[in-house]
Enzyme design. Sequence first.
Site, mmCIF file in Angstrom:
data_model
loop_
_atom_site.group_PDB
_atom_site.id
_atom_site.type_symbol
_atom_site.label_atom_id
_atom_site.label_comp_id
_atom_site.label_asym_id
_atom_site.label_seq_id
_atom_site.Cartn_x
_atom_site.Cartn_y
_atom_site.Cartn_z
ATOM 1 N N ARG A 17 57.628 65.967 -114.005
ATOM 2 C CA ARG A 17 57.168 65.405 -112.742
ATOM 3 C C ARG A 17 58.022 65.893 -111.583
ATOM 4 O O ARG A 17 59.162 66.326 -111.784
ATOM 5 C CB ARG A 17 57.321 63.871 -112.766
ATOM 6 C CG ARG A 17 56.313 63.172 -113.624
ATOM 7 C CD ARG A 17 56.688 61.707 -113.757
ATOM 8 N NE ARG A 17 55.637 60.960 -114.403
ATOM 9 C CZ ARG A 17 55.818 59.804 -115.034
ATOM 10 N NH1 ARG A 17 57.021 59.264 -115.100
ATOM 11 N NH2 ARG A 17 54.810 59.180 -115.583
ATOM 12 N N GLN A 61 73.269 51.503 -102.802
ATOM 13 C CA GLN A 61 74.281 52.457 -102.369
ATOM 14 C C GLN A 61 75.238 51.882 -101.326
ATOM 15 O O GLN A 61 76.141 52.576 -100.877
ATOM 16 C CB GLN A 61 73.645 53.766 -101.886
ATOM 17 C CG GLN A 61 72.953 53.706 -100.567
ATOM 18 C CD GLN A 61 72.414 55.064 -100.150
ATOM 19 O OE1 GLN A 61 71.257 55.205 -99.840
ATOM 20 N NE2 GLN A 61 73.247 56.075 -100.139
ATOM 21 N N ARG A 62 75.047 50.648 -100.922
ATOM 22 C CA ARG A 62 75.975 50.020 -99.986
ATOM 23 C C ARG A 62 77.022 49.160 -100.691
ATOM 24 O O ARG A 62 77.972 48.692 -100.054
ATOM 25 C CB ARG A 62 75.186 49.150 -98.999
ATOM 26 C CG ARG A 62 74.579 49.897 -97.844
ATOM 27 C CD ARG A 62 75.138 49.439 -96.526
ATOM 28 N NE ARG A 62 74.949 48.041 -96.288
ATOM 29 C CZ ARG A 62 73.967 47.504 -95.563
ATOM 30 N NH1 ARG A 62 73.048 48.283 -95.030
ATOM 31 N NH2 ARG A 62 73.892 46.218 -95.374
ATOM 32 N N ASP A 69 76.772 55.767 -93.141
ATOM 33 C CA ASP A 69 75.931 56.821 -92.553
ATOM 34 C C ASP A 69 76.745 58.037 -92.103
ATOM 35 O O ASP A 69 76.185 59.108 -91.878
ATOM 36 C CB ASP A 69 75.172 56.270 -91.330
ATOM 37 C CG ASP A 69 74.296 55.073 -91.681
ATOM 38 O OD1 ASP A 69 73.931 54.924 -92.860
ATOM 39 O OD2 ASP A 69 73.998 54.284 -90.773
ATOM 40 N N GLY A 111 76.232 46.770 -90.849
ATOM 41 C CA GLY A 111 75.989 46.875 -92.290
ATOM 42 C C GLY A 111 77.307 47.006 -93.039
ATOM 43 O O GLY A 111 78.184 47.750 -92.609
ATOM 44 N N ARG A 128 70.156 56.059 -91.892
ATOM 45 C CA ARG A 128 69.624 55.818 -90.554
ATOM 46 C C ARG A 128 69.226 57.130 -89.881
ATOM 47 O O ARG A 128 68.606 57.965 -90.522
ATOM 48 C CB ARG A 128 70.636 55.051 -89.717
ATOM 49 C CG ARG A 128 69.953 54.205 -88.665
ATOM 50 C CD ARG A 128 70.897 53.278 -88.007
ATOM 51 N NE ARG A 128 70.560 51.907 -88.327
ATOM 52 C CZ ARG A 128 71.302 50.871 -87.975
ATOM 53 N NH1 ARG A 128 72.428 51.061 -87.349
ATOM 54 N NH2 ARG A 128 70.933 49.673 -88.277
HETATM 55 O O1 F6P Z 1 73.915 51.563 -91.086
HETATM 56 C C1 F6P Z 1 73.995 51.358 -92.448
HETATM 57 C C2 F6P Z 1 72.642 51.169 -93.071
HETATM 58 O O2 F6P Z 1 72.798 51.039 -94.459
HETATM 59 C C3 F6P Z 1 71.609 52.251 -92.738
HETATM 60 O O3 F6P Z 1 71.770 53.403 -93.513
HETATM 61 C C4 F6P Z 1 70.317 51.514 -92.973
HETATM 62 O O4 F6P Z 1 69.246 52.080 -92.235
HETATM 63 C C5 F6P Z 1 70.637 50.133 -92.493
HETATM 64 O O5 F6P Z 1 72.050 49.983 -92.583
HETATM 65 C C6 F6P Z 1 69.981 49.019 -93.278
HETATM 66 O O6 F6P Z 1 70.290 47.822 -92.654
HETATM 67 P P1 F6P Z 1 70.087 46.390 -93.279
HETATM 68 O O7 F6P Z 1 71.173 46.164 -94.310
HETATM 69 O O8 F6P Z 1 70.231 45.472 -92.117
HETATM 70 O O9 F6P Z 1 68.746 46.358 -93.930
#
Ligand code: F6P
Length: 344
Positions: A164, A277-278, A129, A12, A173
């Site tokens: 709420r 968040q990525r 993670d 990822g 993960r």
């Molecule tokens: O390992 C990084 C991560 O963002 C995890 O937190 C998450 O479970 C996973 O990758 C999601 O993976 P993908 O981008 O393949 O859906």
Amino acid sequence: MPKKIGILTGGGDCPGLNPAIRGCVYAAEKFGYQCVGITDGWKGLVEGLAVPLNKEQVEYIIGKGGTILGTSRTNPFKKEGNVKSCLDNFKKLDLHALVAMGGEDTLGVATRFHKEYKLNVVGVPKTMDNDLNATDYTFGFDTSVTSAMEAAESLIDTGRSHHRVMVLEVMGRHAGWVALFTAIASSADYVCIPEKKINTADIVLKIKEVYARKHFALVVTSEASELEEAGESAAMREVDQFGHVILRDRGMGERIAGFIEKQTGIETRAAVIGHIQRGGAPTLFDRMLATRVGVKAAELVRDGQFGMMSALVGNKITGVPLEQATGELKTVSKDWLELMEVLF
Ligand code: F6P
């Protein structure tokens, strides 16, 4: 002819990969090497896909999210013939060494190539993670938790207005670091992490108490938390090439929200931050950490320290055996669980 270093990014993506590539290229050129980028992680080595990589190309990527080299979750040890393709392409591309930037999966592959095939491989730890051992932090974590913290604060605004309970589901993960740090930093009322099964009586009691006092509440949950009521069979879950359960369809936020609403009668909504968040520009912390571990990777190559990974230990960047990082996951430790007890 200068010796060649191949750089790849696998697994990822996360903010910090570009500054790490940049740091590695700057240092490698300084030491007299030439760099090439292997595209899309291990898939690129299987297929022999390389692009030129030099200082001019990476000069201004320090603030860019994602990875300019692309990535994939390809595991060359999963398909017959792919390991051989990687070894052949390593030779064809005339590589002296390979710098693999990734989490436990990518670095697990790097570990095997070094151990079983004596390939000149060096690792750079990355993962939002923060679940890699042998390094105190991984770049990507700070940026992704900062994004999640801001999302959580937005949910407090709307939750307070509508009286709420709001539930935010974050990634991470099988380690609860992202959820725990997000919850602490945003003054959440409850946090659910995979390391601790959700105590259903406790969450209901706490939400009722909090709601009685301020008429709203915020819960942060990891995507991998366990709720007894979920009735989910592990065998039914889909896995990726590295055998990891794909968590995206579990809907932990929705499940917890449904459970809270049913048990308390309070209107509850869930939100999932997901891949938002990525992405985005790396924070200052991630730019600096990524740059430092990228530079260290080139130093490890220069010093012939193959099978090693650059790591943050205390405030120093040092080389540690790749195997130490990939043996087992770094999950939320006892001292952090104790802190969690104090705060929630
Ligand atoms: O390992 C990084 C991560 O963002 C995890 O937190 C998450 O479970 C996973 O990758 C999601 O993976 P993908 O981008 O393949 O859906």
